[in-house]
Every structure is written in C-alpha cells, then in structure tokens.
Enzyme design. Structure first.
Site, PDB file in Angstrom:
ATOM      1  CE  LYS A 289      -0.849   5.075   9.346  1.00  0.00           C
ATOM      2  NZ  LYS A 289      -0.130   5.871   8.331  1.00  0.00           N
TER       3      LYS A 289
ATOM      4  CB  SER B  67       1.404   9.009  10.240  1.00  0.00           C
ATOM      5  OG  SER B  67       1.022   8.304   9.052  1.00  0.00           O
TER       6      SER B  67
ATOM      7  CB  SER C 194       3.298   7.993   6.703  1.00  0.00           C
ATOM      8  OG  SER C 194       3.123   9.339   7.073  1.00  0.00           O
TER       9      SER C 194
END
Length: 490
Positions: A81, A157, A181
């Site tokens: 990420k 997210s 997330s």
C-alpha cells in the site's frame, strides 16, 4: 513459466516452489510484473511499478536462497500500500500533495519484509487519498476497479492492495486499517485480510491518518498466508511510541487446532435490518459450517454499535486535521506555483493538492477541536469510545470470538455513493467499532451474492490473532470460497 504455478497460488504454495527449486524468485517476479503490465491499465491497482528495482530485489533473494540463508518468505513477491515509506520509492498516499515524494527511508514494515525477510516488492498499490475513503474513489490517481466486476469499487482505503491480489497481480499485499480499510476491501474482493490489535505492527514510516486508530496488516488468499506475513511484520519497535513491548509471536502456531469448544458470539446488532439478505445468507451458511466444526454459538450484544460511525468520524477527523497540518508546502510535498506571501502559499498549496474528501475531514476535525466545541464533540466522542470498548469486553466474557458480516452489501458501483458522504460512511458500520476498541479483526470469503464476493468478519479479544487465524484456517479447510477467482484473468 506460467505453467509452473498459478497466478492465484497462495504464498505457502509459492514458498514450496521456491524451496524445491521448481521456480526462481526472478521468474516469480517477472511473471507478476508481466501480468501487472497487461492487466493494471484496466484495474488501476498500482500507482508505481519499477521493474528494474523489483528484479534487483529478486536476484538478491535468489542469491540468499542459493547461499542457504533464506527465510520462509525470501524471494516471494509482495505489493505495498502506497503509504508505507520505502527508500528510493515514490510514496504518494494516493494524493497530489505527495505525488512526487520519494522516501529517504524505510518504514519498519518495509524493513522487516525486505531487509530481514527477503521479500520482493512488485509495486506500490493504489489507495484512497491519505487512506480517507471506503471505495478507493478518492485517489488522485483514479479509482481502483474490482476484478470481479470492473464497474464496481474494490473497497477502500486499501482497494489497490485488494485488487492486486484478487486479480493475481501479486500473491499478497500489505495494507492498513483505520476503520475497516483491510477487512472491507478484502470482503469485496474475495480475500482474507487481518488487522491485528493496535500496537502489534509498528506504525513507524506508515504515513499517518488517525494515529490512535491506524494499524498495519495484510491481505492474501488464505489465513495461512496472513499468519506467515503477520509473523514477519509484527514486533516491538522503539521508534513507534504506540508499539507494544510483547514477545515475538509465531502466528502460524495454532493453525490446525480443532475448534471444539470455541464459543462464537453473534451480536444481535450485526444481524438486524440493514444487511443485504444475500450477504446474510452467506454469513448464516458460515455459521452452520462452524457448528459442524465443533464451535458453539452464543448470543451477545454490542449496544453502542449505532454510535460507532459518528464517534469514529469525530475522532478520526480530529486526528487527521492534526496529522495533515504538516503538509504546508514548506519542507516537502506540493507547493503552489504562484503565491503572495507565506499565508497565501499555505492556503493555495493545501487547497490545490488535497482532494475533496480530505478537505472535508480536515474541516470537520478542525471544527471539533476548536474552542467551544472540543467538549461538546471530541470529548464526548472519546467517552462513547470507552463505552464501545466496554461493550466488547463484556461480550468476550461470554465468547471467544465474535462473528458477523464484514459489510452490509457486496461491492457497489463506481460513482454510486461518492456524492453522498454519509451513505459512504455508513457502509463501514460493522468494522469501525473494532478500531475504536483497538481489537484484532479479519475478513474471509464466505460466499457469492449475485456473482460478487461476500465477506465474513471475525473479531477477537486483544492479542488473539493466532486464535482468529486458526478459526479462519479451519473454515477454509472445510470450504473453498477462498479458492474462487474472477473469471477471465487466468
């Protein structure tokens, strides 16, 4: 080469292939890089891919394997990420503000997985801007598309991490979870994802959104893979003031233990109206499977669940307002090309580089922290946070783990909720309370609803990650939902 292993092979399967020399780390990396080049333009799971750097890491891993100094994860590919700082790699947080920022150092998670474990980074995964979003539509680099249906969101997210693994562009990906997330996109993309207890994984070098809620974790195809990754990622870090000083754990140690006597709590608040019947059907079928595996069911209550969303958005926005004040155009990040004085530079740089959702949360956070409103909003939210924590503590006197849906519906269409922030916020109703209490939680596949994945959420008491992972592993030994993959991507 692609015949030697499936693009959807688990981390454990690929580790065995490396160990028996049927494939090299360079071959693995090249395979996934080629898939990224071919499929990512449509899915948009990655922001940055650097083939030369990836292959350099793979060659170094092959050298470690040849020298006999490899660990269990050496040579295996991973996507990160794009908020874990990695030296020499662009770290954008999905924002125009950091679109050109190249990190001068490694986050602890990056150091553990690469310098220590010897994994190979295949790219930096797309994400909602500064991790603020539930659909990966707020990214400056464009929305991520769900590999199961590219007209739908991948979740947020950590949507890029989820889409990358679901599309077979990487076998595993790091992610973060502030209010769901990891679990929510894992549920939407038919993956297994775990958020450990707050403080188990170091936040050093993980760009902050809401410091008392953020926690790093992982998404993979199986609970076994999550256990392997978490064993390498977790551990005390003196550079993170919220890192907990606890003995190093092997999270694979409980895998395979029988579930006889396991008490599963079913909160009435998770099984009321508001959940899609097709989602609930998958959850109910999973409950029956757990009963067959020897678990017992216990009715419990989490009475303050309906307050979790408003409490979260007061606390998280307040912390975001503080954390994001550092992006002012002075030391790093975007600076407006034209301005008249220092104050004007601040205003223009921030207004031009932050997206609408980030601005919204900064404004809310600044408001609730301002004089005259702090007691009415922020302090009250912290008091209710304590009540939510007490709800879980009371429930865990009656059960060992808590079970429910990960999200109220399968993945929704891109654009469907983006114009209505409240509807978007309410989508995280089942996941947010776990972060407010600092508990471990995970999502695993438990069915399909109209061809779209359904996620099953398991919640544990503090530091019960090994128990959660075993419960998920046992379920995956009895079912094959986690082996289902999007059509047309083989």
């Amino acid at each position: 080469m692609s015949q030697k292993f499936s693009s959807f092979a688990s981390l454990a399967q690929l580790a065995r292939a490396l160990a028996d020399k049927s494939v090299s780390s360079v071959e693995l990396a090249s395979h996934y890089l080629d898939r990224i080049e071919r499929l990512n333009p449509e899915i948009n799971a990655f922001i940055t891919v650097e083939r030369d750097k990836t292959l350099d890491q793979a060659r170094a891993a092959d050298a470690r394997i040849a020298a006999g100094t490899a660990g269990p994860l050496t040579g295996l590919p991973v996507a990160h990420k794009d908020l874990f700082c990695a030296e020499g790699w662009r770290t954008t947080c999905g924002s125009k503000m950091l679109a050109d920022f190249v990190s001068p150092y490694d986050a602890t998670v990056i150091h553990k997985l690469h310098a220590e474990a010897g994994m190979v980074c295949v790219g930096r995964a797309n994400m909602d801007e500064f991790a603020m979003g539930s659909s990966n539509e707020t990214s400056y680099f464009g929305a991520v598309k769900n590999p199961w249906d590219t007209a739908r969101v991948a979740g947020g997210s950590s949507g890029g991490s989820a889409a990358a693994v679901a599309a077979g562009l990487a076998p595993v990906a790091t992610a973060t979870d502030t209010g769901g997330s990891i679990r929510q996109p894992a549920g939407m993309c038919n993956l297994t994802g775990i958020k450990p207890s707050y403080g188990v994984v170091s936040r050093y070098g993980m760009v902050a959104y809401a410091s008392s809620l953020d926690q790093g974790g992982v998404m993979a195809h199986t609970a076994e893979d999550c256990a392997l990754m978490l064993s390498a990622m977790a551990g005390f870090d003196e550079r993170d003031s919220t890192s907990l000083e606890r003995p190093q754990e092997d999270y694979t140690r409980a895998l395979g233990q029988p579930l006889h006597g396991l008490r599963i709590g079913l909160p009435k608040e998770f099984f009321g109206p508001g959940c899609d019947p097709a989602v609930m059907a998958g959850v109910q079928e999973a409950i029956q499977t757990y009963q067959k595996l020897g678990a017992t069911l216990v009715d419990v209550s989490l009475p303050h669940t309906d307050l979790a969303v408003p409490v979260y958005y007061v606390i998280a926005s307040a912390e975001a307002s503080t954390n994001l004040s550092r992006y002012d155009g002075v030391r790093f990040g975007y600076r407006a090309p034209e301005y008249d004085g220092l104050d004007d530079m601040y205003k223009k740089s921030r207004s031009q580089a932050f997206g609408e959702e980030v601005k919204r949360r900064i404004l809310v956070g600044t408001y609730v922290l301002s004089h005259g409103y702090y007691d009415a909003y922020y302090l009250q939210a912290q008091r209710i946070r304590r009540l939510i924590t007490h709800d879980f503590a009371a429930a865990f006197t009656q059960c060992d783990i808590i079970l429910g849906p990960t999200a109220p519906t399968p993945a929704f269409r891109i654009g469907e909720k983006i114009a209505d922030p409240v509807q978007m916020y309410l989508f995280d109703i089942y996941t947010i309370a776990v972060n407010l209490a600092g508990l471990p939680g995970m999502s695993l596949p438990c069915g399909l609803a109209n061809g779209l994945p359904v996620g099953l959420q398991l919640i544990g008491n503090y530091f019960a990650e090994a128990r959660l992972l075993n419960a998920a592993h046992a379920y995956q030994q009895a079912t094959d939902w986690h082996r289902q993959h999007p059509a047309g991507l083989d």
